[in-house]
Structure formats: structure tokens, C-alpha cells
Design an enzyme around this catalytic site. Structure first.
Site, PDB file in Angstrom:
ATOM      1  N   ARG A 118       0.693  -1.124  -0.160  1.00 51.28           N
ATOM      2  CA  ARG A 118      -0.010   0.112  -0.073  1.00 51.28           C
ATOM      3  C   ARG A 118       0.963   1.257  -0.042  1.00 51.28           C
ATOM      4  NH1 ARG A 118      -2.512  -3.532   3.596  1.00 51.28           N
ATOM      5  NH2 ARG A 118      -1.558  -2.586   5.332  1.00 51.28           N
ATOM      6  N   ARG A 119       2.071   0.824  -0.346  1.00 50.04           N
ATOM      7  CA  ARG A 119       3.010   2.314  -0.344  1.00 50.04           C
ATOM      8  C   ARG A 119       3.545   2.523  -1.595  1.00 50.04           C
ATOM      9  NH1 ARG A 119       4.494  -1.123   4.023  1.00 50.04           N
ATOM     10  NH2 ARG A 119       4.322   0.051   6.234  1.00 50.04           N
ATOM     11  N   CYS A 123       1.200  20.262 -12.112  1.00 51.77           N
ATOM     12  CA  CYS A 123      -0.294  20.370 -11.780  1.00 51.77           C
ATOM     13  C   CYS A 123      -0.830  19.034 -11.427  1.00 51.77           C
ATOM     14  CB  CYS A 123      -0.863  20.563 -13.090  1.00 51.77           C
ATOM     15  SG  CYS A 123      -0.395  22.526 -13.556  1.00 51.77           S
ATOM     16  N   ARG A 182      -3.830  19.140  -8.615  1.00 51.49           N
ATOM     17  CA  ARG A 182      -3.588  20.447  -7.762  1.00 51.49           C
ATOM     18  C   ARG A 182      -4.684  21.390  -8.504  1.00 51.49           C
ATOM     19  NH1 ARG A 182      -0.716  24.629  -9.111  1.00 51.49           N
ATOM     20  NH2 ARG A 182       1.198  24.258 -10.623  1.00 51.49           N
ATOM     21  N   ASP A 240      -7.119  22.923 -15.617  1.00 51.34           N
ATOM     22  CA  ASP A 240      -7.674  23.512 -16.537  1.00 51.34           C
ATOM     23  C   ASP A 240      -8.587  22.882 -17.539  1.00 51.34           C
ATOM     24  OD1 ASP A 240      -8.137  25.312 -19.135  1.00 51.34           O
ATOM     25  OD2 ASP A 240      -6.101  25.348 -19.529  1.00 51.34           O
ATOM     26  N   TYR A 260     -10.762  29.374 -17.850  1.00 53.43           N
ATOM     27  CA  TYR A 260     -10.526  30.757 -17.665  1.00 53.43           C
ATOM     28  C   TYR A 260     -11.449  31.580 -18.345  1.00 53.43           C
ATOM     29  CZ  TYR A 260      -5.670  29.348 -16.559  1.00 53.43           C
ATOM     30  OH  TYR A 260      -4.606  29.055 -15.688  1.00 53.43           O
ATOM     31  N   ALA A 293      -2.956  30.331 -21.228  1.00 49.59           N
ATOM     32  CA  ALA A 293      -2.637  31.373 -20.156  1.00 49.59           C
ATOM     33  C   ALA A 293      -1.354  30.622 -19.458  1.00 49.59           C
ATOM     34  CB  ALA A 293      -3.552  31.257 -18.779  1.00 49.59           C
TER      35      ALA A 293
END
Length: 301
Positions: free
Chosen positions: A154-155, A174, A194, A197, A237, A300
């Protein structure tokens, strides 16, 4: 209509209906004319693709060859040199190329860093030889070794986020981490993003991580399982909104068929010789990919 189109369209509609604009804030991203690139966003969403899903949308053309090239450059060449990616036929990192020709200590650089000393047995099958040696291994080789020898672990986590190197990256990752979980001889993949777009990055990333998952599964003699995608900040955007809402009203098509090369061919181009653009594109095919053509969105930076 494929499940991917349904999932994607609902995410866009949710952003449009419930999202929050950051137009009153100072933002890092800018358009080519130096105007601030503001976003409308929702946070904390998860989508799940089943093993049989090919997560590529059909309401617009997704540059799937470029997606494969970038995936190969990051995960299997483990390069941060932008010219290496251009040689594979993709220009998606041109805007972030630094003066030294790299993207800094980002993406492939992090996957290439040695993580620990271990014993590796590389087999090249019909293309070469077997060799056992002790060496410092990178995250990807270590993952493959563990999936072969310790698949109940599980690692099994890979990470592109290294806090010590963030100031030396052209762009912080990202898609920043992945967890690999084997159940019933199926390789499941959890991806954490994280910042997403939805007009450009999301549909590109979904498909390329399906390819990465499929390659790793083939190299480790496993079947492909679920692809679970966790979004932190999911947005579009301001200059994308009108065209994106038009795009998702378009006709949808059945999902295409993804074909991968043999395990032996993958091993050759990973461990023996980097593929050229033509070789890489001959290795993969996306049959019956019907779509509504290109929708161009301003990038962007």
C-alpha cells in the site's frame, strides 16, 4: 456517447453554475497580451473511469499523439529537456522553456532522481539480454520492480512534488502524485491534480494517464483497472467560457479503441534506445476516434 463526454460535460456545467470567479484577486497567470487570466472554479471533485473506459472526449479533437509524446518524455525518458519533447512531435512545453533548454527541476527530472539502492533484473527479451545488478533506481523503475515483487504493498506512490526543488521549476507540477494499487491482478491508479484547466489540460491529462497506466500494467503483467482522478482546483479561464459552453453542446461520439505495443517492444524503447517520433507514433493507435474538430483556446502562462 462515451462516459468520458458525460463526465466532462457535467464538470463544465458545474463550474458554470456553481463556480467562483477570482476576478477580484491578483493572479499569477497571464495571457500573451499580458492581461491577467482569471478563472471560475470549483474545488474537491473526484471522477472514476472503469477499466474499459478510454478517457478522451469527442466534443473536440484532443491531440492524443502529443499527449502520448509528453507522457513518454516525462515517465519513460524522464527528461526535462524541451528539445527532447519536440523531437517526439510535441510543443506543449515550448512556452515554459528556460534559457538552458529545460523546464528546470520539474516532471521528468523528479522521476529520474534515484530513490534508493536495490537489485534490478532487466530483461530485454528478443531485443537483447538479461542483466542483474545493484544500482540506485529512480521512482519509475522502483515502482515497476515493486509491482512485480510486492504488488500487495500500500506504499506504491510516485510523486512529482519536491518542496526543495519548487523554486527551480519552470512550472510546479499540476498533476503531482499517483498511487498504484493492485487488486485481483488489476492495476488501479489514483491521480491527484492540484490545478486543472478544464478546457485544455484535463482532457489531455486523462488520456495520457490512461496510457501510462496501461504501459505500466503491461510491463508488470497486470490487467488495467480503474483510473481514479482527484481534482483540487478545477477551473476554466474567463476567455475560454463562451467557446467551452458552445463545445459541450456539440454532438458526442462513441469512444475509440486504444492499441498498445507489445511488452517486448515497450521494454526495448524504454531500456535500450529512445524512440524517434515516427517509432513512437507507430507503437500506439487510436482507432475510430471521431470528434467535432478543433476548438482553439488561448493558453494562459
Amino acid at each position: 456517447m462515451s462516459r468520458t463526454d458525460l463526465i466532462y460535460n457535467e464538470l463544465v456545467k458545474e463550474i458554470h453554475k456553481e463556480g467562483v470567479w477570482d476576478k477580484g484577486e491578483s493572479v499569477r497567470t497571464k495571457y500573451s497580451d499580458n492581461s491577467p487570466a482569471h478563472t471560475k472554479s470549483i474545488i474537491g471533485r473526484q471522477v472514476i473511469f472503469e477499466a474499459e473506459d478510454i478517457p478522451i472526449i469527442t466534443t473536440k479533437h484532443v491531440a492524443w499523439r502529443s499527449a502520448i509524446a509528453e507522457a513518454w518524455w516525462i515517465w519513460f525518458m524522464r527528461s526535462n529537456k524541451v528539445e527532447d519533447l519536440r523531437q517526439l512531435g510535441s510543443k506543449v512545453w515550448n512556452e515554459w522553456e528556460l534559457s538552458d533548454g529545460t523546464i528546470g527541476k520539474a516532471y521528468g527530472f523528479q522521476l529520474s532522481k534515484p530513490v534508493r539502492k536495490t537489485e534490478i533484473n532487466i530483461k530485454y527479451g528478443e531485443f537483447g539480454y538479461s542483466h542483474r545488478y545493484k544500482c540506485k533506481v529512480n521512482q519509475v523503475d522502483y515502482l515497476i520492480k515493486q509491482l512485480k515483487e510486492n504488488k500487495s504493498s500500500r506504499r506504491l506512490v510516485t510523486s512529482l512534488w519536491n518542496i526543495d526543488d519548487l523554486d527551480y521549476m519552470a512550472l510546479e507540477p499540476c498533476v503531482w502524485s499517483q498511487q498504484w494499487i493492485v487488486q485481483d491482478e488489476k492495476l488501479n491508479l489514483i491521480v491527484n491534480q492540484r490545478s486543472a484547466d478544464v478546457a485544455l489540460g484535463v482532457c489531455f491529462n486523462w488520456f495520457q494517464y490512461k496510457v501510462i497506466q496501461s504501459i505500466i500494467a503491461k510491463l508488470t503483467n497486470l490487467e488495467v483497472g480503474r483510473l481514479v482522478w482527484n481534482f483540487g482546483h478545477l477551473h476554466y479561464y474567463d476567455r475560454h467560457e463562451e467557446k467551452l459552453l458552445e463545445q459541450i453542446k456539440g454532438k458526442t461520439h462513441n469512444q475509440p479503441i486504444l492499441a498498445l505495443p507489445s511488452k517486448e517492444e515497450l521494454e526495448y524503447y524504454i531500456y535500450v534506445e529512445n524512440p524517434c517520433k515516427d517509432n513512437l507514433m507507430k507503437m500506439f493507435s487510436l482507432e475510430n476516434y471521431n470528434h467535432n474538430g478543433k476548438f482553439n483556446y488561448e493558453v494562459a502562462i
